[in-house]
Every structure is written in structure tokens, then in C-alpha cells.
Design an enzyme around this catalytic site. Structure first.
Site, PDB file in Angstrom:
ATOM      1  N   CYS A 136      37.098  50.354  47.373  1.00 50.24           N
ATOM      2  CA  CYS A 136      38.405  50.466  48.026  1.00 50.24           C
ATOM      3  C   CYS A 136      38.890  51.912  48.050  1.00 50.24           C
ATOM      4  CB  CYS A 136      39.435  49.621  47.285  1.00 50.24           C
ATOM      5  SG  CYS A 136      38.966  47.920  47.137  1.00 50.24           S
ATOM      6  N   HIS A 147      46.888  52.182  47.708  1.00 52.34           N
ATOM      7  CA  HIS A 147      45.936  51.127  48.089  1.00 52.34           C
ATOM      8  C   HIS A 147      46.662  49.788  48.022  1.00 52.34           C
ATOM      9  CE1 HIS A 147      42.625  48.475  48.266  1.00 52.34           C
ATOM     10  NE2 HIS A 147      42.460  48.302  46.965  1.00 52.34           N
ATOM     11  N   ASN A 187      44.092  42.583  50.783  1.00 50.32           N
ATOM     12  CA  ASN A 187      43.363  43.769  50.345  1.00 50.32           C
ATOM     13  C   ASN A 187      42.194  43.999  51.320  1.00 50.32           C
ATOM     14  OD1 ASN A 187      41.744  45.645  49.097  1.00 50.32           O
ATOM     15  ND2 ASN A 187      41.800  44.681  47.084  1.00 50.32           N
TER      16      ASN A 187
HETATM   17  O1  UT7 Z   1      40.905  46.681  45.449  1.00 52.81           O
HETATM   18  C1  UT7 Z   1      40.649  46.505  44.105  1.00 52.81           C
HETATM   19  C2  UT7 Z   1      40.303  45.085  43.908  1.00 52.81           C
HETATM   20  N1  UT7 Z   1      41.073  44.221  43.168  1.00 52.81           N
HETATM   21  C3  UT7 Z   1      42.326  44.238  42.678  1.00 52.81           C
HETATM   22  O2  UT7 Z   1      43.106  45.118  42.801  1.00 52.81           O
HETATM   23  C4  UT7 Z   1      42.719  43.026  41.894  1.00 52.81           C
HETATM   24  C5  UT7 Z   1      43.584  43.346  40.703  1.00 52.81           C
HETATM   25  N2  UT7 Z   1      44.020  42.120  40.053  1.00 52.81           N
HETATM   26  C6  UT7 Z   1      44.956  41.311  40.584  1.00 52.81           C
HETATM   27  O3  UT7 Z   1      45.468  41.576  41.659  1.00 52.81           O
HETATM   28  C7  UT7 Z   1      45.368  40.089  39.792  1.00 52.81           C
HETATM   29  O4  UT7 Z   1      44.736  40.106  38.526  1.00 52.81           O
HETATM   30  C8  UT7 Z   1      45.035  38.745  40.510  1.00 52.81           C
HETATM   31  C9  UT7 Z   1      45.961  38.564  41.709  1.00 52.81           C
HETATM   32  C10 UT7 Z   1      43.579  38.742  40.943  1.00 52.81           C
HETATM   33  C11 UT7 Z   1      45.259  37.567  39.573  1.00 52.81           C
HETATM   34  O5  UT7 Z   1      46.590  37.600  39.054  1.00 52.81           O
HETATM   35  P1  UT7 Z   1      46.839  37.382  37.497  1.00 52.81           P
HETATM   36  O6  UT7 Z   1      48.292  37.335  37.291  1.00 52.81           O
HETATM   37  O7  UT7 Z   1      46.037  38.433  36.781  1.00 52.81           O
HETATM   38  O8  UT7 Z   1      46.242  35.938  37.288  1.00 52.81           O
HETATM   39  P2  UT7 Z   1      45.069  35.477  36.307  1.00 52.81           P
HETATM   40  O9  UT7 Z   1      43.731  35.959  36.801  1.00 52.81           O
HETATM   41  O10 UT7 Z   1      45.471  35.826  34.915  1.00 52.81           O
HETATM   42  O11 UT7 Z   1      45.108  33.923  36.503  1.00 52.81           O
HETATM   43  C12 UT7 Z   1      46.240  33.133  36.088  1.00 52.81           C
HETATM   44  C13 UT7 Z   1      45.942  31.674  36.374  1.00 52.81           C
HETATM   45  C14 UT7 Z   1      44.599  31.200  35.841  1.00 52.81           C
HETATM   46  O12 UT7 Z   1      44.779  29.899  35.343  1.00 52.81           O
HETATM   47  P3  UT7 Z   1      44.908  29.641  33.769  1.00 52.81           P
HETATM   48  O13 UT7 Z   1      43.639  30.197  33.192  1.00 52.81           O
HETATM   49  O14 UT7 Z   1      46.124  30.403  33.330  1.00 52.81           O
HETATM   50  O15 UT7 Z   1      45.044  28.154  33.686  1.00 52.81           O
HETATM   51  C15 UT7 Z   1      43.712  31.177  37.045  1.00 52.81           C
HETATM   52  O16 UT7 Z   1      42.684  30.204  36.956  1.00 52.81           O
HETATM   53  O17 UT7 Z   1      45.892  31.440  37.788  1.00 52.81           O
HETATM   54  C16 UT7 Z   1      44.687  30.767  38.130  1.00 52.81           C
HETATM   55  N3  UT7 Z   1      44.269  31.212  39.462  1.00 52.81           N
HETATM   56  C17 UT7 Z   1      44.722  30.657  40.590  1.00 52.81           C
HETATM   57  N4  UT7 Z   1      45.561  29.644  40.815  1.00 52.81           N
HETATM   58  C18 UT7 Z   1      45.837  29.326  42.098  1.00 52.81           C
HETATM   59  C19 UT7 Z   1      43.445  32.232  39.779  1.00 52.81           C
HETATM   60  N5  UT7 Z   1      43.338  32.360  41.134  1.00 52.81           N
HETATM   61  C20 UT7 Z   1      44.132  31.369  41.640  1.00 52.81           C
HETATM   62  C21 UT7 Z   1      44.453  31.011  42.953  1.00 52.81           C
HETATM   63  N6  UT7 Z   1      45.322  29.996  43.135  1.00 52.81           N
HETATM   64  N7  UT7 Z   1      43.964  31.647  44.045  1.00 52.81           N
END
Ligand code: UT7
Length: 344
Positions: free
Chosen positions: A115, A253, A283
Site C-alpha cells: 500500500c 493511506h 482500502n
Molecule cells: O493497507 C494496510 C492493510 N491493512 C490495514 O490497514 C488493516 C489494519 N487493521 C484494521 O483495520 C483492523 O484491525 C480490522 C478492521 C482489520 C479489524 O478491526 P479490529 O477492531 O482489530 O477487530 P479484530 O480483528 O480484533 O476482530 C474483532 C472481532 C473478532 O471476533 P472475536 O474474536 O472478538 O469474537 C473477529 O472474528 O470481530 C470479528 N470479525 C468480524 N466480524 C464481522 C473480524 N472480521 C469481521 C467481519 N465481520 N468482517
């Protein structure tokens, strides 16, 4: 050696017409509009349709940028395309773009820096111009990430989108261009954003084909992003001899609204000086900064002489920042201003 200044004189983008909302995705991925909006700020993204590829999007964005600059492909002497999703592993997509634009036999190269790629490419273009090696460079960030998303993997499927953005940079006597920049990389975080198969480490076979998809450790990337963005911005400002108050528009970004808000708050940049369009594109990886930059130009958020701060992070892991001073004599911007005055 005399160093030449480099001015952004044209910009253009291409966004596929196919808009996919969070509710559309929720029909086949285990997710909800509410989860996607609150965790990432994304409401919709664009996915390509049949016939659209990274090269076709790059060419469309590149043509638009050339037109805005009042130039043709014959005026270019270098093309840089930042992408992690080229049409082919080889040849580089930059040569397809050079051929399709009709820019005969000039240098063209693809930069793959996740990215962060567009900011790396912009800094590279400026170095070529500064040394006198190039006069007019087309810099494109393009990405067709949707082909690498696994619909069953909700941790990635809801976050990414497709698109392309481009700028034309040209040598000028005006004191403008990239006043300070930082390019960074920490390969110890390689596994946090990876397409495991498809390269030479794991060639695609019947057994490995399901691994030709993006795997991401969102939490680790989130922590990394909040750590490096503010630091990269401060270091580039220091190199430019400027402070945060000198920034007219912060163009980060567009990965996640929470990351953008965190970085802006930490740096002390007020919300009205932050360019945000992640809600409409998701993204788009290397296309994200140029898509946001083009939208800022097109919506009148950028004036001649403004100072922009571009900051990106991504696979590698990598980061990059550039403090870009715009010229006051950008014909396309001056025409836009005249048109607005004419309407008033
Ligand atoms: O360009 C560079 C590339 N990437 C990035 O910049 C990504 C950077 N990271 C992020 O943007 C965030 O970490 C995410 C948006 C990917 C995730 O947000 P988060 O607040 O860190 O959520 P998490 O990964 O801690 O997940 C929280 C919960 C989990 O459930 P449990 O374990 O708490 O029961 C996940 O399984 O949300 C669940 N989950 C979802 N639920 C519904 C993960 N993805 C989804 C989804 N829909 N799409």
C-alpha cells in the site's frame, strides 16, 4: 550538480463503476454493515467488472492525468506504476501501460511496495527529476485487489477495493516539489500481510491454489500503522524544516478511519485538514493515496502553493511519507479557480 524542482501538474483517477455496499457483501460473507462501518469506516468499495484489469485502470488514470496536465504520452520520459496486483507476474504492468498509452520506448517500471507503493513511486519520480535524468514523469498507483480476496475470509474481504490514481510530475523553476520524505521498511513483519502462494516460494498448483489470497493479521497491522504514521510524518516535516501547522492537507493511506483519526489526532492535525474517502473506496492499497489526492484536487480542497503531507504504510511491512509543496503556477488548478470565479 544543479537540482531541479518537481511540480505536480496533472492528476486523474479511475474507479470501476461497480459499487459494492456492505449490505451487498453481507449476503455472502459472515459480516454486517454495522461491523464494517464501526471497525473500519468503510461503507462501500468498487470491484472491477469483466474486462477491467490493473493495466486498463492504470491507463485510464494515466490518460486523465496527462489530459489535465495538457500533455500527451509523447511528452513523457518515464512511467512508474506502483502496484501489488499486476496483470501478470511478468511482464511488469508498467510496460503494458507504456504501450497502451503510446509512449514509445521510454523507461517504464513497476514498483511493488504494498500500500506504500505510490508514495515510494512519487519520491522516485522526484529523484529522477531533481537530478535532471527525467523531465516529465507519469506516476500511477493501481490495484485490483478483489481478485486476491477469499469471499469466505471476512477478515480481508470487507476491507479492500479496486481503483487507480495518477499524477504527472514535471521539472520546473518554481521552488516546489517534495521538500522532505521518509521511506521505511521492516521485513520482520512480512507475514502480517502476505499472499503466500503464487510467487516462487510456493508456486500455484492444485494443492496451493487456495493460498493465492491475501492473509492479513489486522490487529498487528493496526498497531504497526498507529506506531509508524505519526513518526514518519514528523521525520518528513523535520527534513522539510516545517511543522504540522504548515500542512494544508494531510492525505493518509485510506485503510481504516480509526487509523486515520488516530494519526491525525496524535499529530495535532484538525479534522478539516484531513482527506478521507475510505468510506467510498475501502482500502485500495497503492491506489489509495492517489485516489484521495485526485479527489482533493477535483473537489477544490487543494489550492496552488499548498503544502500536502502524504503518509502511507503497508505490506513489507513498509511506510513512507512525503511533504509535497505545490507550485503556484499549475495551469489545471488555475483553470479550475477561474471556472469557479466565473460561476460565482
Ligand atoms: O493497507 C494496510 C492493510 N491493512 C490495514 O490497514 C488493516 C489494519 N487493521 C484494521 O483495520 C483492523 O484491525 C480490522 C478492521 C482489520 C479489524 O478491526 P479490529 O477492531 O482489530 O477487530 P479484530 O480483528 O480484533 O476482530 C474483532 C472481532 C473478532 O471476533 P472475536 O474474536 O472478538 O469474537 C473477529 O472474528 O470481530 C470479528 N470479525 C468480524 N466480524 C464481522 C473480524 N472480521 C469481521 C467481519 N465481520 N468482517
Amino acid at each position: 550538480m544543479t537540482l531541479h524542482h518537481a511540480s505536480i501538474i496533472g492528476w486523474g483517477h479511475y474507479a470501476p463503476a461497480n459499487v459494492v455496499t456492505n449490505d451487498d457483501l453481507a449476503q455472502y460473507v459472515d459480516t454486517t454493515d454495522e461491523w464494517i462501518r464501526t471497525r473500519s469506516g468503510i461503507r462501500e468499495r468498487r470491484f472491477v467488472s469483466e474486462g477491467e484489469t490493473t493495466s486498463t485502470m492504470s491507463v485510464a488514470a494515466g490518460r486523465a492525468a496527462l489530459e489535465k496536465a495538457g500533455l500527451t504520452a509523447a511528452d513523457l520520459d518515464l512511467i512508474l506504476v506502483a502496484t501489488s496486483s499486476p496483470d501478470y507476474l511478468t511482464p511488469p504492468v508498467s510496460s503494458q501501460v507504456q504501450e497502451a498509452l503510446g509512449a514509445n520506448h521510454i523507461g517504464a517500471m513497476q514498483l511493488t511496495v504494498g500500500c506504500t507503493g505510490f508514495v515510494y513511486a512519487l519520491v522516485t519520480a522526484q529523484q529522477f527529476i531533481a537530478t535532471g535524468a527525467s523531465k516529465t514523469v507519469l506516476v500511477i498507483g493501481a490495484e485490483l485487489i478483489s481478485r486476491w480476496l477469499k469471499p469466505k475470509d471476512r477478515s480481508t474481504y470487507v476491507l479492500f477495493g479496486d481503483g487507480a490514481g495518477a499524477v504527472v510530475m514535471q521539472a520546473t523553476n518554481e521552488p516546489c516539489g517534495i521538500l522532505g520524505h521518509v521511506l521505511g521498511s521492516d521485513g520482520s513483519g512480512a507475514e502480517h500481510i502476505i499472499v503466500p502462494a503464487g510467487g516462487t516460494a510456493m508456486i500455484p498448483t492444485r494443492e496451493t491454489v487456495d493460498q493465492v489470497v491475501i492473509r492479513m493479521n489486522g490487529r498487528e497491522v493496526f498497531k504497526f500503522a498507529t506506531r509508524v504514521m505519526g513518526r514518519a510524518l514528523r521525520e518528513a516535516l523535520d527534513k522539510a524544516g516545517l511543522t504540522v501547522d504548515d500542512i494544508d492537507l494531510f492525505i493518509p493511506h485510506q485503510a481504516n478511519l480509526r487509523i486515520i483519526d488516530y494519526a491525525a489526532k496524535e499529530a495535532g492535525i484538525p479534522r478539516e485538514k484531513v482527506m478521507v474517502n475510505v468510506q467510498r473506496y475501502g482500502n485500495t492499497s497503492a491506489a489509495s493515496v492517489p485516489l484521495a489526492l485526485c479527489e482533493a484536487f477535483d473537489t477544490g480542497r487543494i489550492k496552488p502553493g499548498d503544502t500536502l503531507a502524504l503518509v502511507a504504510f503497508g505490506a513489507g511491512l513498509t511506510w513512507a511519507s512525503a511533504i509535497v509543496k505545490l507550485g503556484v503556477e499549475i495551469p489545471a488548478l488555475m483553470q479550475m479557480e477561474e471556472a469557479t470565479v466565473g460561476e460565482a
